[in-house]
Design a protein around this motif. Structure first.
Motif, PDB file in Angstrom:
ATOM      1  N   LEU A  72      76.147  11.526 -59.015  1.00  0.00           N
ATOM      2  CA  LEU A  72      74.695  11.655 -58.900  1.00  0.00           C
ATOM      3  C   LEU A  72      74.244  13.027 -59.402  1.00  0.00           C
ATOM      4  O   LEU A  72      73.301  13.132 -60.198  1.00  0.00           O
ATOM      5  CB  LEU A  72      74.259  11.454 -57.453  1.00  0.00           C
ATOM      6  N   VAL A  73      74.924  14.079 -58.975  1.00  0.00           N
ATOM      7  CA  VAL A  73      74.555  15.431 -59.411  1.00  0.00           C
ATOM      8  C   VAL A  73      74.716  15.559 -60.920  1.00  0.00           C
ATOM      9  O   VAL A  73      73.870  16.154 -61.600  1.00  0.00           O
ATOM     10  CB  VAL A  73      75.372  16.502 -58.654  1.00  0.00           C
ATOM     11  N   ASN A  74      75.779  14.992 -61.464  1.00  0.00           N
ATOM     12  CA  ASN A  74      75.964  15.006 -62.920  1.00  0.00           C
ATOM     13  C   ASN A  74      74.780  14.357 -63.624  1.00  0.00           C
ATOM     14  O   ASN A  74      74.258  14.889 -64.615  1.00  0.00           O
ATOM     15  CB  ASN A  74      77.264  14.295 -63.281  1.00  0.00           C
ATOM     16  N   HIS A  75      74.311  13.236 -63.110  1.00  0.00           N
ATOM     17  CA  HIS A  75      73.166  12.559 -63.718  1.00  0.00           C
ATOM     18  C   HIS A  75      71.875  13.354 -63.531  1.00  0.00           C
ATOM     19  O   HIS A  75      71.022  13.383 -64.426  1.00  0.00           O
ATOM     20  CB  HIS A  75      73.037  11.133 -63.157  1.00  0.00           C
ATOM     21  N   MET A  76      71.746  14.025 -62.398  1.00  0.00           N
ATOM     22  CA  MET A  76      70.577  14.886 -62.178  1.00  0.00           C
ATOM     23  C   MET A  76      70.576  16.044 -63.172  1.00  0.00           C
ATOM     24  O   MET A  76      69.527  16.393 -63.743  1.00  0.00           O
ATOM     25  CB  MET A  76      70.568  15.403 -60.741  1.00  0.00           C
ATOM     26  N   GLU A  77      71.734  16.643 -63.386  1.00  0.00           N
ATOM     27  CA  GLU A  77      71.836  17.747 -64.355  1.00  0.00           C
ATOM     28  C   GLU A  77      71.521  17.258 -65.760  1.00  0.00           C
ATOM     29  O   GLU A  77      70.835  17.936 -66.528  1.00  0.00           O
ATOM     30  CB  GLU A  77      73.241  18.355 -64.303  1.00  0.00           C
ATOM     31  N   TRP A  78      72.018  16.084 -66.094  1.00  0.00           N
ATOM     32  CA  TRP A  78      71.804  15.506 -67.418  1.00  0.00           C
ATOM     33  C   TRP A  78      70.312  15.293 -67.689  1.00  0.00           C
ATOM     34  O   TRP A  78      69.790  15.671 -68.742  1.00  0.00           O
ATOM     35  CB  TRP A  78      72.598  14.218 -67.531  1.00  0.00           C
ATOM     36  N   VAL A  79      69.588  14.692 -66.739  1.00  0.00           N
ATOM     37  CA  VAL A  79      68.177  14.403 -66.977  1.00  0.00           C
ATOM     38  C   VAL A  79      67.349  15.694 -67.012  1.00  0.00           C
ATOM     39  O   VAL A  79      66.383  15.793 -67.781  1.00  0.00           O
ATOM     40  CB  VAL A  79      67.629  13.368 -65.969  1.00  0.00           C
ATOM     41  N   ALA A  80      67.727  16.691 -66.213  1.00  0.00           N
ATOM     42  CA  ALA A  80      67.019  17.974 -66.259  1.00  0.00           C
ATOM     43  C   ALA A  80      67.226  18.641 -67.621  1.00  0.00           C
ATOM     44  O   ALA A  80      66.301  19.231 -68.185  1.00  0.00           O
ATOM     45  CB  ALA A  80      67.504  18.887 -65.131  1.00  0.00           C
ATOM     46  N   ARG A  81      68.426  18.537 -68.140  1.00  0.00           N
ATOM     47  CA  ARG A  81      68.719  19.088 -69.477  1.00  0.00           C
ATOM     48  C   ARG A  81      67.925  18.340 -70.549  1.00  0.00           C
ATOM     49  O   ARG A  81      67.391  18.934 -71.476  1.00  0.00           O
ATOM     50  CB  ARG A  81      70.218  18.992 -69.737  1.00  0.00           C
ATOM     51  N   LYS A  82      67.858  17.027 -70.392  1.00  0.00           N
ATOM     52  CA  LYS A  82      67.174  16.181 -71.382  1.00  0.00           C
ATOM     53  C   LYS A  82      65.705  16.574 -71.560  1.00  0.00           C
ATOM     54  O   LYS A  82      65.183  16.529 -72.675  1.00  0.00           O
ATOM     55  CB  LYS A  82      67.303  14.710 -70.952  1.00  0.00           C
TER      56      LYS A  82
END
Length: 151
Positions: free
Chosen positions: A39-49
């Motif tokens: 979940l945290v990985n996906h949160m980081e990914w979308v924030a980067r996006k």
């Protein structure tokens, strides 16, 4: 940074929970549920996006703060939608508020703070760290005179 990034801007991703996203430690399954680390990985990914379109060639962003509340369970095969909203831009820090949802509703909330950095600075820091790490490893395992003569 290129002009245009503003508070309120959003990005979204959708993922289907796979077996690689399940809770495990040291390669051992804990339970058959979406892990907080995934979940945290996906949160980081979308924030980067949300920020990527505004980065100059010489810039990068790194996560410098993560806050997450994993509110409820999600099973393999369920789809999770993760949304980032830019909530603050201050100096070289960009904060995104994050929410994640499955078919039953909100499963997580939190925030990701990213720091804007120069790629050159990052390359220099990684080289320094590599040297420090190598020195530390050498001091833990010094080469004996007999090992030196073998080479």
């Amino acid at each position: 940074m290129k002009p245009g990034l503003q508070t309120g801007q959003t990005a979204e991703i959708e993922v289907e929970i796979s077996n690689t996203m399940l809770a495990n430690f040291d390669g051992r399954p804990v339970h058959n549920l979406y892990s907080t680390s995934a979940l945290v990985n996906h949160m980081e990914w979308v924030a980067r996006k949300v920020i990527l379109p505004y980065l100059e060639e010489h810039e990068e962003v790194m996560n410098s703060y993560v806050e997450v509340s994993h509110l409820t369970l999600s099973l393999p095969g369920m789809k999770v939608r993760v949304k980032a909203v830019v909530s603050r831009i201050r100096d070289k820090k960009i904060v995104c508020d994050i929410e994640a949802f499955n078919s039953r509703g909100k499963i997580a909330r939190g925030s990701i703070t990213q720091s804007l950095i120069e790629k050159q600075w990052l390359d220099r820091k990684m080289k320094e760290l590599s040297i420090i790490n190598q020195l530390a490893m050498n001091s833990q395992h010094p080469v004996t005179p007999s090992e030196q003569s073998k080479s």
